[in-house]
Design an enzyme around this catalytic site. Structure first.
Site, short mmCIF file in Angstrom:
data_model
loop_
_atom_site.label_atom_id
_atom_site.label_comp_id
_atom_site.label_asym_id
_atom_site.label_seq_id
_atom_site.Cartn_x
_atom_site.Cartn_y
_atom_site.Cartn_z
N LYS A 1 0.86 -1.19 0.00
CA LYS A 1 0.00 0.00 0.00
C LYS A 1 0.89 1.23 0.00
CE LYS A 1 -1.80 2.79 2.95
NZ LYS A 1 -1.91 4.02 2.11
N GLU B 1 10.08 1.70 10.59
CA GLU B 1 11.07 2.77 10.57
C GLU B 1 10.32 4.08 10.51
OE1 GLU B 1 14.10 2.40 11.28
OE2 GLU B 1 14.06 0.21 11.21
N CYS C 1 13.43 11.36 6.45
CA CYS C 1 13.52 11.01 7.86
C CYS C 1 14.94 11.14 8.38
CB CYS C 1 12.99 9.59 8.10
SG CYS C 1 13.80 8.32 7.11
N GLU D 1 10.11 16.60 15.04
CA GLU D 1 10.41 16.43 13.63
C GLU D 1 9.58 17.42 12.81
OE1 GLU D 1 11.15 12.75 10.60
OE2 GLU D 1 9.28 12.71 11.73
#
Length: 483
Positions: A175, A250, A284, A384
């Site tokens: 997906k 992750e 990331c 973040e």
């Protein structure tokens, strides 16, 4: 009229049961519709899982070299279409042509790599404790696996999950993220043309809330591999753990680069700038914190501000230095963090404004931002951002620099710029991150080494890429053969 892209289930291109579609827009020009995709239902996801389960025994018993040959052929087809794939990736995600071309090449290389690794899959022979006995191990596929991938590397991350899963003999359902599904759809075109048997790999688009649930909690799914935010990854891991599925997630990062007095400041500026503002900061592993020794702090701040101001911003198809954000919501999030940093007392040295006028009005553009006078308790230093925003923190010593680097909930990638070998080695030993670099940017990793994080950046169960990628997708059986 835009192209309608169907799901790929059991070797067929099929419409969703919902009958609904969603549009994918070019973030550099929102009047450009890249394509329409299926708004799939949970029933669509379950049908894809059923198809994968039905063929998993046949694929598992297909010889490794035969599986590898299909992956190698897929790599060849991708290579032949590299220019097309690069343009597609740029149109849907916003990367510059150079950045998109590098990512497409990464996907090609990954399929070639695992095409060869499929020939080497096996176990080890051990010395038995008795006579007339053989003792050995063998590696077996897990079964059917779910792969849930993000929009920021829309072909590389599907490749580094799908290729080892298939090489190891698993069947799969992928997906992709709804913001950028086109280039992975083209990856499945290549797999189909390469002769992948029906049902071995399946592709379903749609919302995470609708499609993601069965992919994580269906009783016939044996493992889940996810890349995305920490909040969603945590929920995925918890759902998968209910029936002891194997899971790897992750997730986010708040990656630091430490700059010490022995560093060449110009080199440090280039390293940090590339890590912070490359791919519009939408990685990331992007550098979002520069932790700089007070002896070179002022010089570094002036240099990195100049670097940010020199970046050419524009549509990725024009191959500037930096493209747009992928969606309006990602742009708004970055602009909100600029406001938060200002409210908390950080000094905006440059950037942080939405770009408007001419070609900018139809896209999601922002100036790269540099904040100085940042302290470790500010949100800009701990959360973040996922955009081209750099927080610069001042420290008095190497010891303080490492402490500040580690003083966040994430631990994905970290680097140091120094000419002191002792500092370099101590940093590599003590930094709390899955990747540690010396005199390099925080982004980028070779495909044959393990990738993953510590703390809230990862479930820290299995690493991705290289042999570690195969480890996740296989189980080891020990065999005693008494003859």
């Amino acid at each position: 009229m835009s192209t309608v892209h169907r799901n790929y289930v059991d070797g067929e291109w099929v419409e969703s049961r919902s009958g609904d579609t969603f549009e994918v827009l070019n973030p550099a020009n929102t009047g450009d519709v890249v394509g329409e995709f299926q708004s799939s239902t949970s029933e669509d996801a379950e049908a894809a899982i059923d198809a994968a389960v039905a063929t998993q025994d046949e694929w598992a018993t297909t010889p490794g070299p035969e599986r590898g040959a299909i992956l190698t052929e897929t790599a060849q087809l991708l290579d032949e279409r590299k220019d097309e794939l690069t343009e597609t990736l740029t149109r849907e995600e916003g990367k510059t042509l150079d950045e998109a071309g590098g990512e497409v090449q990464r996907a090609i290389d990954i399929f070639r790599y695992y095409g060869e690794k499929a020939r080497d899959l096996g176990g080890t022979v051990k010395s038995p404790g008795g006579t007339d006995t053989e003792l050995y191990t063998k590696r077996e596929p897990l079964g059917t696996v779910s792969l849930i991938t993000p929009w920021n590397y829309p072909i590389a991350i599907p490749a580094w999950k799908l290729a080892p899963a298939l090489a190891a003999g698993n069947t799969a359902v992928l997906k992709p993220a709804s913001a950028a599904p086109t280039v992975s759809w083209k990856l499945f075109e290549a797999l189909d043309e390469a002769g992948l048997p029906d049902g071995v790999a399946n592709y379903v688009t749609g919302s995470g809330s609708e499609v993601g649930r069965p992919l994580t909690d269906h009783e016939d799914v044996d493992a889940v591999s996810f890349t995305g935010s920490t909040a969603v990854g945590t929920a995925v891991a918890q759902a998968a753990a209910d029936d002891l599925k194997r899971v790897q997630c992750e997730m986010g990062g708040k990656n630091p680069t430490v700059v010490m007095p022995s560093a060449d400041v110009d080199q440090a500026v280039d390293i940090v700038g590339a890590g912070a503002f490359g791919v519009t900061g939408q990685a990331c592993t992007a550098c979002s914190r520069a932790i700089v020794h007070e002896d070179v702090y002022d010089e570094f701040v002036a240099g990195i501000a100049d670097y940010a101001e020199s970046i050419e911003i524009g549509p990725g198809l024009e191959n500037p230095d930096m493209g747009p954000h992928v969606t309006s919501s990602e742009l708004e999030s970055t602009l909100e963090y600029v406001d938060v940093a200002d409210d908390e007392g950080a000094t905006l040295e440059t950037g942080g404004q939405r770009l408007t006028g001419d070609e900018y009005d139809d896209g999601y553009y922002v100036e790269p931002a540099v904040f100085s006078d940042v302290t470790g308790d500010m949100r800009i230093a701990t959360e973040e951002v996922f955009g081209p925003v750099l927080a610069v923190l001042k420290v008095e010593s190497f010891e303080e620099a490492v402490a500040v680097a580690n003083d966040v909930e994430y631990g994905l990638s970290a680097s140091i710029v120094t000419q002191d070998l002792t500092e370099a080695n101590r940093f590599a030993d003590r930094v709390e991150s899955g990747v540690a670099k010396v005199n390099e940017k925080t982004t980028g990793l070779e495909l044959h080494v393990p990738f993953g994080g510590y703390k809230q950046s990862s479930t820290d169960t299995y690493r991705e890429q290289g042999d570690a990628g195969l480890d996740f997708f296989t189980s080891t059986k020990t065999v005693y053969m008494n003859y």
